[in-house]
Scaffold this motif. Structure first.
Motif, PDB file in Angstrom:
ATOM      1  N   ASN A  45       0.837  -1.195   0.000  1.00 19.73           N
ATOM      2  CA  ASN A  45       0.000   0.000   0.000  1.00 19.73           C
ATOM      3  C   ASN A  45       0.877   1.251   0.000  1.00 19.73           C
ATOM      4  O   ASN A  45       1.957   1.277   0.604  1.00 19.73           O
ATOM      5  N   VAL A  46       0.424   2.276  -0.698  1.00 21.80           N
ATOM      6  CA  VAL A  46       1.222   3.499  -0.830  1.00 21.80           C
ATOM      7  C   VAL A  46       0.356   4.727  -0.556  1.00 21.80           C
ATOM      8  O   VAL A  46      -0.858   4.712  -0.758  1.00 21.80           O
ATOM      9  N   THR A  47       1.012   5.778  -0.078  1.00 21.07           N
ATOM     10  CA  THR A  47       0.386   7.095   0.047  1.00 21.07           C
ATOM     11  C   THR A  47       1.027   7.990  -0.999  1.00 21.07           C
ATOM     12  O   THR A  47       2.259   8.048  -1.102  1.00 21.07           O
ATOM     13  N   VAL A  48       0.207   8.664  -1.786  1.00 21.78           N
ATOM     14  CA  VAL A  48       0.729   9.444  -2.904  1.00 21.78           C
ATOM     15  C   VAL A  48       0.268  10.893  -2.819  1.00 21.78           C
ATOM     16  O   VAL A  48      -0.775  11.210  -2.235  1.00 21.78           O
ATOM     17  N   ALA A  49       1.073  11.763  -3.389  1.00 22.61           N
ATOM     18  CA  ALA A  49       0.675  13.155  -3.626  1.00 22.61           C
ATOM     19  C   ALA A  49       0.426  13.264  -5.118  1.00 22.61           C
ATOM     20  O   ALA A  49       1.280  12.873  -5.921  1.00 22.61           O
ATOM     21  N   SER A  69      10.012  17.890  -9.454  1.00 22.66           N
ATOM     22  CA  SER A  69      10.720  19.102  -9.034  1.00 22.66           C
ATOM     23  C   SER A  69      10.479  19.412  -7.558  1.00 22.66           C
ATOM     24  O   SER A  69      11.304  20.071  -6.919  1.00 22.66           O
ATOM     25  N   VAL A  70       9.359  18.945  -7.002  1.00 19.81           N
ATOM     26  CA  VAL A  70       9.092  19.165  -5.579  1.00 19.81           C
ATOM     27  C   VAL A  70      10.044  18.336  -4.730  1.00 19.81           C
ATOM     28  O   VAL A  70      10.632  18.829  -3.761  1.00 19.81           O
ATOM     29  N   CYS A  71      10.197  17.053  -5.099  1.00 22.95           N
ATOM     30  CA  CYS A  71      11.103  16.167  -4.355  1.00 22.95           C
ATOM     31  C   CYS A  71      11.633  15.105  -5.312  1.00 22.95           C
ATOM     32  O   CYS A  71      11.018  14.039  -5.479  1.00 22.95           O
ATOM     33  N   PRO A  72      12.774  15.352  -5.952  1.00 21.12           N
ATOM     34  CA  PRO A  72      13.298  14.461  -6.992  1.00 21.12           C
ATOM     35  C   PRO A  72      13.606  13.046  -6.522  1.00 21.12           C
ATOM     36  O   PRO A  72      13.623  12.124  -7.342  1.00 21.12           O
ATOM     37  N   ARG A  73      13.846  12.840  -5.234  1.00 28.61           N
ATOM     38  CA  ARG A  73      14.234  11.502  -4.759  1.00 28.61           C
ATOM     39  C   ARG A  73      13.059  10.530  -4.693  1.00 28.61           C
ATOM     40  O   ARG A  73      13.271   9.323  -4.595  1.00 28.61           O
ATOM     41  N   ILE A 112       4.109  16.201   3.328  1.00 28.48           N
ATOM     42  CA  ILE A 112       2.734  16.407   2.879  1.00 28.48           C
ATOM     43  C   ILE A 112       2.457  17.895   2.666  1.00 28.48           C
ATOM     44  O   ILE A 112       1.893  18.299   1.643  1.00 28.48           O
ATOM     45  N   GLN A 113       2.869  18.710   3.620  1.00 32.10           N
ATOM     46  CA  GLN A 113       2.642  20.150   3.514  1.00 32.10           C
ATOM     47  C   GLN A 113       3.392  20.746   2.321  1.00 32.10           C
ATOM     48  O   GLN A 113       2.898  21.665   1.659  1.00 32.10           O
ATOM     49  N   LEU A 114       4.573  20.198   2.037  1.00 32.92           N
ATOM     50  CA  LEU A 114       5.360  20.694   0.911  1.00 32.92           C
ATOM     51  C   LEU A 114       4.612  20.467  -0.400  1.00 32.92           C
ATOM     52  O   LEU A 114       4.508  21.372  -1.237  1.00 32.92           O
ATOM     53  N   LYS A 121      -2.714  16.948  -3.968  1.00 26.97           N
ATOM     54  CA  LYS A 121      -3.576  16.332  -2.971  1.00 26.97           C
ATOM     55  C   LYS A 121      -2.975  14.996  -2.541  1.00 26.97           C
ATOM     56  O   LYS A 121      -2.147  14.425  -3.255  1.00 26.97           O
ATOM     57  N   VAL A 122      -3.395  14.515  -1.394  1.00 22.03           N
ATOM     58  CA  VAL A 122      -2.825  13.283  -0.833  1.00 22.03           C
ATOM     59  C   VAL A 122      -3.899  12.206  -0.778  1.00 22.03           C
ATOM     60  O   VAL A 122      -5.043  12.474  -0.380  1.00 22.03           O
TER      61      VAL A 122
END
Length: 242
Positions: A45-49, A69-73, A112-114, A121-122
């Motif tokens: 199971n995964v949580t995604v933005a 670009s928000v989080c390349p890793r 999440i806030q980033l 959305k999450v």
């Protein structure tokens, strides 16, 4: 003599360029085999933005760029809900973004806030018990183009041959592999709220056409059960009809 030398040089450079392009295409997965199978999912199971998109799937590149670009890793993920060969391109729906966490791990509130700061959305996807899955090398940008044209037809053929109902279609980009996954169970849990909202809006006209009263004042749609299927526009089993 100088003209022949020049022609020979041009010919040699052209041949070298062709060999380089062929080597690049091969490295990108041109000759890679596509093995489709059914079994346990390659991910938990995964949580995604994500960001929701309605329109041609060819326009989703900018969403991948935004999420990376928000989080390349983080790993990229895309969920496609409609068969572009059966649904008009301008009505095709998908969700594109990044995987924030997997399994028992929870994403940090800062992460999440980033993403929310940039309009994402999450949402959480479960780990289905069984999926149809395939992989493809992810070594260059050309790999994505090749995977689109080789893996999806292979998935279609596998699903159609076995008369499976597998939807929606997920792509997960991890290191040097692209994972393709079509859930065979808990499928509704992979539909983000925006998909359900578009279906709710689309259900209105269909229900209105069925809302003919009989002599007792009962609506026709209420006598014989629902006249509209919630998966009538889903990629679901419609993906196989290319």
């Amino acid at each position: 003599m100088s003209d022949l030398l020049l022609l020979g040089l041009i010919g040699g450079l052209t041949l070298l360029l062709l060999l380089t392009l062929l080597a690049f295409a091969r490295y990108s997965g041109l000759l890679a085999g596509v093995a489709v199978s059914a079994g346990s999912p390659p991910f938990r199971n995964v949580t995604v933005a994500y960001k929701f998109h309605v329109g041609p799937y060819s326009e989703t590149g900018r969403l991948f760029t935004e999420s990376c670009s928000v989080c390349p890793r983080l790993r990229s993920i895309a969920v496609y809900y409609d068969n572009p060969h059966m649904v008009p391109p301008e009505k095709c729906r998908c969700a594109v973004g990044s995987i924030l966490s997997e399994g028992e791990e929870s994403p940090s509130s800062e992460l999440i806030q980033l993403y929310q700061k940039f309009g994402f959305k999450v949402f959480s996807f479960p780990a289905p018990s069984h999926v149809v899955t395939a992989t493809f090398p992810y070594t260059t940008a050309l790999s994505i183009w090749l995977a689109t044209r080789r893996v999806h037809p292979a998935l279609d053929a596998y699903i159609k041959e076995r008369k499976l109902c597998a939807h929606p279609r997920l792509e997960i980009y991890q290191q040097d592999q692209i994972y393709f996954m079509c859930p065979l169970a808990r499928q509704g849990d992979f539909y983000v709220p925006e998909v359900k909202e578009t279906e709710r809006k689309g259900r209105g006209p269909a229900e209105a056409s069925d809302a003919q009263l009989d002599g007792t004042g009962t609506r026709a749609g209420e006598r014989g059960g629902p006249a509209w299927s919630p998966h009538s526009r889903h990629v679901g089993c419609l993906w196989v009809s290319r």
